[in-house]
Design a protein around this motif. Structure first.
Motif, PDB file in Angstrom:
ATOM      1  N   GLY A  99      -1.087   6.964  -5.939  1.00 24.52           N
ATOM      2  CA  GLY A  99      -1.580   7.356  -7.247  1.00 24.52           C
ATOM      3  C   GLY A  99      -0.996   6.576  -8.400  1.00 24.52           C
ATOM      4  N   SER A 100       0.011   5.749  -8.132  1.00 22.15           N
ATOM      5  CA  SER A 100       0.619   4.963  -9.208  1.00 22.15           C
ATOM      6  C   SER A 100       0.023   3.566  -9.304  1.00 22.15           C
ATOM      7  N   THR A 101      -0.728   3.159  -8.298  1.00 21.82           N
ATOM      8  CA  THR A 101      -1.353   1.830  -8.266  1.00 21.82           C
ATOM      9  C   THR A 101      -2.754   1.947  -7.688  1.00 21.82           C
ATOM     10  N   ILE A 102      -3.482   0.838  -7.730  1.00 22.18           N
ATOM     11  CA  ILE A 102      -4.701   0.751  -6.941  1.00 22.18           C
ATOM     12  C   ILE A 102      -4.322   0.769  -5.461  1.00 22.18           C
ATOM     13  N   LEU A 103      -5.315   0.822  -4.587  1.00 21.36           N
ATOM     14  CA  LEU A 103      -5.060   0.744  -3.146  1.00 21.36           C
ATOM     15  C   LEU A 103      -5.125  -0.694  -2.645  1.00 21.36           C
ATOM     16  N   GLY A 104      -6.076  -1.459  -3.177  1.00 20.91           N
ATOM     17  CA  GLY A 104      -6.267  -2.825  -2.695  1.00 20.91           C
ATOM     18  C   GLY A 104      -7.309  -2.930  -1.605  1.00 20.91           C
ATOM     19  N   ALA A 105      -8.078  -1.848  -1.401  1.00 20.57           N
ATOM     20  CA  ALA A 105      -9.192  -1.929  -0.444  1.00 20.57           C
ATOM     21  C   ALA A 105     -10.199  -2.976  -0.902  1.00 20.57           C
ATOM     22  N   ASP A 106     -10.251  -3.190  -2.190  1.00 17.70           N
ATOM     23  CA  ASP A 106     -11.025  -4.269  -2.793  1.00 17.70           C
ATOM     24  C   ASP A 106     -10.103  -5.472  -2.945  1.00 17.70           C
TER      25      ASP A 106
END
Length: 381
Positions: A99-106
């Motif tokens: 919840g503090s960052t994006i996930l990076g799935a993209d």
């Protein structure tokens, strides 16, 4: 056979390697190592000098077991901010960040899917044609890696970019886009003591913007003003403002027409602002129009579409052609006559700290990709 645990572990490993745009070297090295372990010939191009990244694009080639033209598979290695120190969580079948960052799935879900499909092909000795993998840098900041890719090194004429949400869609239509920069020059003056001696560049630009219809123009055209930069202090009449925007359209004529309308609005606002008695050379306008990317428009009967549809039908995966308002590396490939459809990985809420992707969608995307490579090998589509 697809190994779900390996697919998950690959994805989790990749998202924990920081790779915000222009800082992709670490993840590039890891991906290159994995591709080489699968038997690929790899090299990194010299695009870094032009993109500003700490690495170039990664290109990998697999020799085919079947003598047919090669197929391109592509994804991008960079992520948006906040993309450093990602701590992924897997819960109820979904990957998320803490919840503090994006996930990076993209777009690392795509890279994990590519690596899993290539692993299965090797392990199960699945017949396949030559495969070219292009992993680009700086996609998120203007498709820069693809734009500065040494296209002469790419042999494939058809392929797929994995960089969309819907695992049941193949994007065949995407708009072209123009980037617009307008610089309005006015004249500085003391805002309290002598405002009448100045020409407020921001005010002139505001008149132009107010005259432009922004947002959705019609079902295939949009325009936007996204950046306004100007002024030094509240007590100084600003002598310069920079306004940046864009126009997108699936129709090249509309793209040109709306671009002209926006430029004309700025020209009109400048021309209708009276110069001060002491300075007759301002206000003035600098307009810079740049093609960002060309549209893609792939007919339903093109082999790229027929191949994906045939593979999906064989696997009982519903697949439909789709239209998008966004751009992707596929737009750049299309401009070089490399026809690439865009496939989904299941990633959702990209570019937010709520980003997620499901294990089930990643497995299904891998199944579809394997099906495409199988059918490509025997040309039964």
């Amino acid at each position: 056979m697809i190994q779900e645990r390996r697919l998950a572990e690959t994805f989790l490993s990749l998202v924990q390697i920081d790779s915000v745009s222009r800082n992709e070297a670490a993840v590039c090295q890891e991906i290159e190592k994995r591709l080489q372990a699968l038997g690929a010939e790899t090299f990194i191009d010299d695009s870094a000098a032009k993109t500003g990244s700490d690495t170039g694009n990664l290109i990998a080639r697999f020799s085919g077991t079947v003598d047919i033209p090669s197929i391109l598979l592509s994804a991008h290695m960079d992520t948006v901010e906040p993309g450093c120190g990602i701590r992924p969580v897997f819960e109820n079948g979904y990957f998320r960040s803490d919840g503090s960052t994006i996930l990076g799935a993209d777009d690392k879900s795509a890279i994990a899917i590519l690596l899993e499909a290539l692993s299965v092909i090797q392990e199960d000795r699945i017949p396949h044609g030559p495969i070219e993998c292009v992993l680009t840098v700086c996609e998120e900041i203007g498709l820069l890696g693809a734009k500065f890719l040494d296209i002469a090194k790419i042999r494939s004429r058809i392929g797929y970019v994995l960089d969309a949400t819907d695992t049941h869609g193949i994007i065949t239509r995407a708009p072209g886009a123009n980037k617009l920069t307008y610089i309005v020059h006015g004249k500085d003056a003391h805002a309290g003591a002598a405002p009448e001696k100045g020409i407020n560049a921001i005010a002139v630009a505001c008149k132009a913007i107010a005259a432009i219809k922004l947002g959705r123009i019609d079902h295939e055209t949009t325009c936007n003003i996204g950046i306004i930069q100007g002024g030094l202090a509240t007590n100084i009449v600003p002598n310069k403002v920079v306004v940046k925007g864009e126009v997108r359209s699936h129709d090249p004529n509309k793209l040109e027409d709306i671009t002209k309308i926006m430029t004309s609005a700025f020209e009109h606002a400048v021309q209708n602002t009276q110069p001060t008695p002491e300075e007759g050379t301002v206000p003035k306008l600098e307009a810079h129009i740049e093609s960002d990317f060309v549209r893609t428009n792939i007919p339903d009967d093109h082999p790229v579409v027929k191949l994906a549809m045939a593979a999906a039908a064989e696997l009982n995966i519903p697949l439909v052609t789709k239209t998008t308002g966004g751009g992707a590396d596929a737009n750049v490939f299309f401009s070089h006559d490399i026809i690439t459809g865009v496939l989904g990985t299941g990633m959702k809420d990209m570019h937010t700290v709520r980003e997620s992707v499901s294990m089930a969608d990643m497995v299904e995307a891998t199944r579809l990709l394997l099906g495409i490579l199988r059918l490509h090998a025997n040309r039964s589509y």
